[in-house]
Design an enzyme around this catalytic site. Structure first.
Site, short mmCIF file in Angstrom:
data_model
loop_
_atom_site.label_atom_id
_atom_site.label_comp_id
_atom_site.label_asym_id
_atom_site.label_seq_id
_atom_site.Cartn_x
_atom_site.Cartn_y
_atom_site.Cartn_z
N CYS A 1 16.39 3.90 -53.80
CA CYS A 1 16.93 4.22 -55.12
C CYS A 1 15.82 4.47 -56.12
CB CYS A 1 17.75 3.04 -55.66
SG CYS A 1 19.30 2.80 -54.80
N CYS B 1 22.48 7.38 -57.00
CA CYS B 1 21.47 7.73 -58.02
C CYS B 1 20.64 8.95 -57.62
CB CYS B 1 20.57 6.54 -58.32
SG CYS B 1 19.48 6.05 -56.96
N CYS C 1 19.82 7.12 -51.77
CA CYS C 1 21.08 6.59 -52.30
C CYS C 1 21.93 7.76 -52.79
CB CYS C 1 20.76 5.65 -53.46
SG CYS C 1 22.15 5.14 -54.45
ZN LIG Z 1 20.78 4.26 -56.02
#
Ligand SMILES: [Zn+2]
Length: 370
Positions: free
Chosen positions: A53, A87, A84
């Site tokens: 992330c 995000c 991810c």
């Molecule tokens: Zn993330």
């Protein structure tokens, strides 16, 4: 001489390439704050889920011991992690690349391109791209073009002006406020500024003063910040490559000195200060240090004192760029008409400082604390 694009991008690209050397605690702190300013500078990968992330990811924070940090999504992928889906950490890199490309385009253009032209050239929708550009550089593409023209005009007009050279050489973008971070980075020597404080250890603590909570930070050479903004986050943002250490005990002597400067300025010790800005800023700051206790000067008087009587506005800006409050007494500069003018810490604090100092010598015209 650095081009404007290098100037703008140096701090960020260096931050990216140096993130591997970054203290994991600093990286972790950025994740805990969900600090957008660190997006694209550091990647956090979670060993238990295999997902990586960016710091601002809204997902729940994993346990610290399960997180590994990388400089880029590429490195995280090479180590077997997946991005991810929430995000989209790799898009930050693509966005930054597009912004860098747009900057090159704007700089190479004879005439300032429109937003539509720039966005089309890098393959983004205009409004979306405007937002990305602004998030990265603090200004819109149009503002960037304007500032660029202004800088070129300045440098043409003042080819032999050492101040202009110094501004460029130091990696500054020129007009104050142009690059949103620039103002906040002036506490370092020019080379350190370019490196985001690499190699420096900055110790800091906060303390209660009659003016409210203050933050004091120091390099090995002296105080580099004394501000009313008491957040560690701001330090990390200004000095992304420095080692930043909270040191409440070790800072005690400097805290006492700073308190004395606020409470009993006539009996305060001389404290070491470690700031460096452009040649112009340093000239102004040195001049501020010469204003005797209990006296004030106007912006025009400071401009005259440094031999640049027409640079009144620039003096005001350099005054505002001071990040060592009280010790570099920018509060002793007021308007020619006797009104207080501005103060980064707020006018109440300026009034308080001047009142305390005013009581020490005959300055009945100074405003008193209510
Ligand atoms: Zn993330």
């Amino acid at each position: 001489m650095a081009t404007l694009a290098q100037t703008i991008h140096a701090p960020r690209s260096e931050a990216v390439s140096n993130v591997a050397r970054l203290d994991p605690e600093t990286a972790w702190a950025a994740f805990m704050r969900r600090d957008r300013a660190w997006d694209g500078r550091v990647i956090g990968a979670v060993k238990t889920t295999g997902i990586y992330c960016k710091p601002s990811c809204p997902a729940r924070r994993p346990k610290r011991e399960n997180v590994q940090f990388f400089a880029s999504g590429e490195e995280a992928r090479a180590a077997g992690f997946r991005p991810c889906l929430r995000c989209k950490p790799d898009e930050v890199g693509r966005d930054r690349e597009a912004v860098a490309q747009a900057v090159k385009l704007i700089e190479a253009a004879e005439e300032a391109p429109t937003l539509d032209e720039v966005a089309a050239a890098v393959g983004y929708a205009p409004h979306h791209f405007q937002r990305l550009f602004k998030r990265d550089l603090g200004v819109s593409p149009a503002e960037y073009s304007r500032a660029l023209r202004m800088l070129r005009a300045q440098s043409a007009l003042k080819e032999n002006d050492r101040v202009t050279d110094a501004i460029y050489d130091a990696g500054y973008s020129g007009p104050s406020g142009f690059y949103s971070d620039a103002k906040e980075r002036l506490g370092m020597t020019p080379s350190a500024w370019r490196d985001g404080g690499r190699g420096e250890t900055i110790r800091w603590t906060t303390f209660d003063s009659p003016l409210g909570t203050m933050l004091i930070a120091s390099t090995s050479k002296g105080i580099c910040r004394l501000t009313f903004d008491d957040s560690e986050a701001s330090l990390a943002r200004h000095f992304p490559n420095a080692t930043i250490v909270q040191d409440d005990g070790g800072m005690r002597e400097l805290v006492e000195g700073a308190l004395a400067a606020i409470e009993h300025p006539n009996a305060a010790p001389e404290l070491p200060i470690d700031v460096a800005g452009t040649a112009f800023q340093e000239k102004v700051w040195r001049e501020l240090r010469k204003i005797p206790l209990g006296e004030t000067r106007s912006y025009a008087e400071i401009a005259a004192a440094i031999g640049q009587p027409t640079a009144v506005r620039a003096v005001g800006t350099a005054n505002g760029d001071n990040h060592v409050a009280v010790l570099i007494p920018c509060h002793r500069v007021i308007r020619s008409d006797g009104t207080l003018g501005g103060y980064a810490g707020g006018l109440d604090r300026k009034r308080h400082l001047l009142a305390v100092e005013g009581h020490l010598s005959a300055s009945p015209e100074l405003p008193l604390v209510d």
